[in-house]
Design an enzyme around this catalytic site. Structure first.
Site, PDB file in Angstrom:
ATOM      1  N   LYS A   1       0.875  -1.203  -0.018  1.00  0.00           N
ATOM      2  CA  LYS A   1      -0.091  -0.047   0.118  1.00  0.00           C
ATOM      3  C   LYS A   1       0.852   1.313  -0.017  1.00  0.00           C
ATOM      4  CE  LYS A   1      -2.799  -3.139   0.177  1.00  0.00           C
ATOM      5  NZ  LYS A   1      -2.001  -4.167   0.273  1.00  0.00           N
TER       6      LYS A   1
ATOM      7  N   SER B   1      -3.999 -11.288  -2.395  1.00  0.00           N
ATOM      8  CA  SER B   1      -2.653 -11.338  -2.465  1.00  0.00           C
ATOM      9  C   SER B   1      -2.190 -11.167  -4.036  1.00  0.00           C
ATOM     10  CB  SER B   1      -2.026 -11.969  -1.622  1.00  0.00           C
ATOM     11  OG  SER B   1      -0.312 -12.068  -2.210  1.00  0.00           O
TER      12      SER B   1
END
Length: 555
Positions: A121, A470
């Site tokens: 992120k 993921s």
């Protein structure tokens, strides 16, 4: 210069006094002040070496006549946050990173920025801030980790996640898993496959906001240090020429980013991050562009988890520029798009003398791994606003599946059932109440998908969720189902044993239940409100947009 707001004029004597306290000279104050945004910390492997990158950046800035001043941001390791409450904080951290950079670069008026992210992120968060501030700026990542080696085979973090399921299914022994633990992650850098961090770092190149090599030069290479020095020098040229992120970010750079995303076979998380990033420039990036570009862009690369190659192999084969050169042969990539080199992509390719050096790692556009891109958008009565799957990591026999729904109200219960052997061939696992609001925080679910693969079910079992996956996920893992369960989306109405039909070829995700029955269920529906003691997560649940719109804060 913007920094004159705190360095020039009689009334700024107190400001200069504080800068003198830093050890700065008046000469340094008179030069352009460059903010060096460093996300280094001692808990994230991808960030443990970023102080060295920052030193190189500052050297480059000094060489080009600027004064670098460093400040920090937070950074979450998704691998360490996986499969416990910590993962709820990962996606919200993207907004906090963007906001923290804005705060620091506004309170202290820098003339330019160099941003140093590496993992998950942090990259999109810094990109969002970079575009929002619209100062001359450049991204320089810490680079990818090398793949590990175990018993003569390349391995990475996903090998360990899948190893847990292999132990449970008696395919390997616990001592084999211990060997994997020791060898899969050999040192610093973002985990070695085409996972989220490396996907976003490669796309920074494609967008034009990072220098060529940003996504693929290994973290341990001296070339990474040289690239960091070049970034420091280059930002001074961007300042001189007044080239800013919004000069570079245009509709053509949007299409270019999605084209490279599809060609590389990037993480499905890019479908969350790119809309949030481009929204900062006032550009709308809906799921439709991913669908359109996927259908016209061949998949040229199969990096882990979709195939045997890693980022070091992609770099050796020519890196992102070589992928771009192949896409440009069929006019799928616009070479006129400007980049932080100050030149368009076409001139960059000429300067680099770009060519593909290994046609197994980067296939020719005339001989792709598949005729469509790495990511597919699915729609149907189970996902009216869309869902996302990394189709390049799906076995051919799983592209179409009919099966009974096995419904779980959260990740932990699903993982327990998978590892206990209660999920059978042909089942379709549904994990709901894990979206941006329902999670809250939209957890990443590498653990259940890796457990399915480790148990030998990845060719037989699909997984559908309003959460996310993921970049390391492989198999028929369908995420971002929108609307999510917490907003009353159809995924909330699925019952144990309902038949679901998945057709990735047609982009279809259907719940085979009569409309009248779904209407009856909707009348009885009551959303699950997940209690959380975190003010941050309660705030995120209130403010986060749908996953189909990037799950960013609604202003």
């Amino acid at each position: 210069m913007r920094s004159h707001k705190m360095t020039r004029g009689l009334e700024k004597a107190p400001h200069r006094s504080l800068l003198y306290a830093l050890g700065l000279t008046r000469e340094e104050m008179d030069r352009p002040l460059v903010g060096v945004v460093n996300s280094a910390n001692e808990i994230v492997p991808g960030h443990q070496h970023l102080d060295r990158i920052a030193r190189a950046v500052k050297t480059g800035v000094l060489m080009a006549g600027g004064t670098p001043l460093e400040f920090s941001t937070i950074g979450v390791c998704d691998g360490l946050a996986m499969n416990h409450e910590g993962m709820r904080f990962s996606l919200p951290s993207r907004e906090i990173i963007a906001d923290s950079v804005e705060i620091m670069a506004s309170a202290h008026p820098f003339d330019a920025l160099v941003l140093i992210p590496n993992c998950d992120k942090v990259v999109p968060g810094m990109l969002m801030a970079m575009i929002r501030m619209d100062l001359p700026a450049i991204i320089i990542s810490g680079g990818p980790m090398l793949a590990g080696e175990s018993r003569g085979q390349p391995v990475d973090l996903i090998s360990v996640f899948e190893g847990v399921g292999k132990v449970k299914s008696k395919k390997i022994q616990e001592q084999d898993l211990e060997e994997l633990e020791l060898n899969a992650c050999p040192g610093c850098g973002s985990c070695a496959g085409m996972f989220t961090a490396n996907s976003m770092n490669c796309l920074c190149e494609a967008i034009g906001l990072a220098l060529p090599g940003n996504g693929t030069i290994p973290a341990v290479s001296s070339a990474r240090i040289r690239l960091a020095k070049s970034a420091g020098m280059k930002v001074m040229q961007l300042l001189k020429d007044n080239i800013r992120p919004k000069t570079i970010i245009t509709p053509k750079s949007v299409a270019n980013a999605v084209a490279v995303d599809m060609g590389l076979g990037c993480s499905t998380n890019t479908v969350l991050h790119l809309p949030a990033v481009f929204a900062e420039a006032g550009l709308d990036l809906s799921l439709d562009i991913f669908d359109v570009m996927s259908r016209k862009t061949p998949n040229l690369c199969r990096l882990s988890p979709a195939g045997p190659h890693h980022l070091q192999d992609l770099h050796r084969a020519g890196g992102v520029p070589a992928v771009i050169s192949e896409l440009a042969r069929k006019s799928i990539f616009d070479l006129n798009a400007l980049t932080v080199t100050g030149k368009p992509w076409g001139k960059n390719l000429e300067d680099l003398k770009t060519r593909v050096l290994d046609h197994e790692v980067i296939r020719s556009i005339d001989d792709p791994y598949s005729s469509e891109g790495g990511i597919a958008i699915l729609r149907g009565n189970l996902a009216p606003n869309g869902a996302v799957v990394k189709q390049s990591a799906v076995n051919r026999e799983m592209m179409i599946q009919n099966g009974p729904a096995r419904v779980f109200e959260g990740e932990e219960d699903a993982v327990e059932a998978i590892l206990a052997g209660r999920i059978k061939k042909g089942d379709i696992v549904v994990i709901r109440n894990e979206g941006p609001k329902g999670g809250p925080g939209m957890r990443e679910m590498l653990t259940p998908t890796s457990a399915i693969a480790g148990m030998g079910l990845d060719r037989h079992v699909s997984l559908i969720t309003d959460g996310r996956f993921s970049g390391g996920t492989r198999g028929a893992a369908i995420g971002h189902v929108s609307p999510e369960a917490a907003e009353g989306g159809p995924i909330a109405l699925v019952q144990e044993g309902d038949e679901i039909r998945i057709d990735i070829y047609r982009g279809s995700l259907m719940l085979n239940v009569a409309d009248k029955e779904l209407e009856r269920r909707r009348r009885d529906f009551k959303p699950i409100i997940r209690e959380t003691g975190s003010p941050l997560l309660r705030r995120y649940a209130r403010m986060a947009a749908s996953a189909s719109n990037g799950a960013s804060f609604r202003v």
